[in-house]
Write an enzyme that holds these catalytic residues in place. Structure first.
Site, short mmCIF file in Angstrom:
data_model
loop_
_atom_site.label_atom_id
_atom_site.label_comp_id
_atom_site.label_asym_id
_atom_site.label_seq_id
_atom_site.Cartn_x
_atom_site.Cartn_y
_atom_site.Cartn_z
N ASP A 43 -15.90 13.96 30.21
CA ASP A 43 -16.32 12.62 30.64
C ASP A 43 -17.21 12.66 31.88
O ASP A 43 -18.06 11.79 32.06
CB ASP A 43 -15.08 11.76 30.92
CG ASP A 43 -14.39 11.32 29.64
OD1 ASP A 43 -14.96 11.53 28.55
OD2 ASP A 43 -13.28 10.78 29.73
N GLY A 44 -17.03 13.67 32.73
CA GLY A 44 -17.88 13.79 33.90
C GLY A 44 -19.34 14.01 33.51
O GLY A 44 -20.25 13.40 34.09
N GLU A 114 -16.49 3.12 38.30
CA GLU A 114 -15.88 2.33 39.36
C GLU A 114 -16.58 2.57 40.69
O GLU A 114 -17.26 3.58 40.89
CB GLU A 114 -14.38 2.64 39.52
CG GLU A 114 -14.05 3.96 40.18
CD GLU A 114 -14.13 5.16 39.29
OE1 GLU A 114 -14.72 6.17 39.73
OE2 GLU A 114 -13.61 5.11 38.14
N THR A 154 -10.04 3.21 32.16
CA THR A 154 -9.10 4.27 31.79
C THR A 154 -9.28 5.52 32.65
O THR A 154 -8.65 6.54 32.38
CB THR A 154 -9.27 4.64 30.31
OG1 THR A 154 -10.63 5.00 30.08
CG2 THR A 154 -8.89 3.48 29.41
N ASN A 157 -9.07 4.11 37.77
CA ASN A 157 -8.32 2.86 37.78
C ASN A 157 -6.95 3.00 37.13
O ASN A 157 -5.93 2.53 37.67
CB ASN A 157 -9.13 1.77 37.07
CG ASN A 157 -8.36 0.48 36.89
OD1 ASN A 157 -8.10 -0.25 37.83
ND2 ASN A 157 -8.00 0.19 35.64
#
Length: 254
Positions: A43-44, A114, A154, A157
């Site tokens: 995901d990074g 975020e 997800t 957070n």
């Protein structure tokens, strides 16, 4: 017409090897000219690819070579152009954070997941919170606080015990990080069109960093966060495994 592909790999040897094989199979366009960026990692790396797509307008299709891969599709080498052509699209807007540090130096950044405010020292951060210019909390004492998008709900957070937001929801999550006072405050759900303001109380004595995804700004004095309606990013998911479905599944898994 087949989309032109640019391949981006994480530092893992297996991801780099897969990138080389895929380039031999399907060719490789420069990222600045590609229709689709294919991210091979976790995901990074997906976030890195999405940030690149802000400049180019490319769609992003991820295949998992990371430890989590919540935003990634299953890795397969065969039939990639067809998978991309048949993929479901998830369109998202990032957050825009802007403000200034204690030296009056301004900053601005976009965040797909975020925007977080985090204490820099052992001392608790003290933060005033405003919504559309109206004071809603005169002083939060905590390790920090974050504003998350539905796509990012997800990630950090969720780890901070914030709510999972469906991708189609029209809200943002405002989530404290290890709140000390008010001790029982668990955060808030906010309409996506609001302006969230943070003012650091005693910023020189209790320094706070602002982090927008992977960009960090030290010793901030104030930060405002809004949704960047003028920026639209597109992620591609194999049919039946789009982001909305993944968010739904996540809420029923241990």
């Amino acid at each position: 017409m087949t989309a032109s592909l640019a391949f981006l790999a994480s530092p893992r040897p297996e991801a780099k090897a897969a990138k080389s094989r895929l380039e031999n199979l399907y060719g490789h366009a420069p990222i600045e000219e590609a229709d689709v960026i294919v991210a091979l990692g976790g995901d990074g790396l997906m976030l890195d690819a999405l940030h690149m797509s802000i400049r180019t307008g490319a769609r992003v299709y991820g295949m998992n070579f990371g430890s989590v891969g919540f935003l990634m599709n299953e890795f397969r080498e065969d039939g990639l152009p067809q998978r991309i052509a048949e993929a479901e699209r998830a369109r998202i807007h990032p957050l825009r954070a802007f403000g200034e540090d204690i030296h009056c130096k301004p900053f601005e950044a976009l965040a797909i997941n975020e925007v977080s405010l985090l204490r820099e020292t052992r001392q608790t951060a003290k933060i005033k919170i405003t919504i559309d210019g109206k004071s809603r909390m005169s002083e939060l004492q905590a390790d920090g606080i974050l504003v998350a998008t539905p796509a990012g709900s997800t990630a950090y957070n969720l780890s901070a015990h914030g709510p999972i937001l469906p991708l189609t929801s029209t809200v943002l999550a405002l989530t404290p990080i290890s709140a000390f006072r008010p001790r029982r405050w668990r955060g808030a759900l906010l309409p996506r069109n609001v302006r969230v303001g943070f003012e650091i109380v005693e910023p020189s004595l209790r320094p706070v960093s602002a982090v927008a995804d992977n960009q960090e700004f030290r010793e901030v004095a104030r930060v405002d966060v809004v949704e960047a309606h003028d920026v639209t990013l597109t992620m591609l998911f194999d049919p039946g495994r789009d982001l909305a479905e993944r968010i739904l599944v996540e809420q029923f898994e241990n």
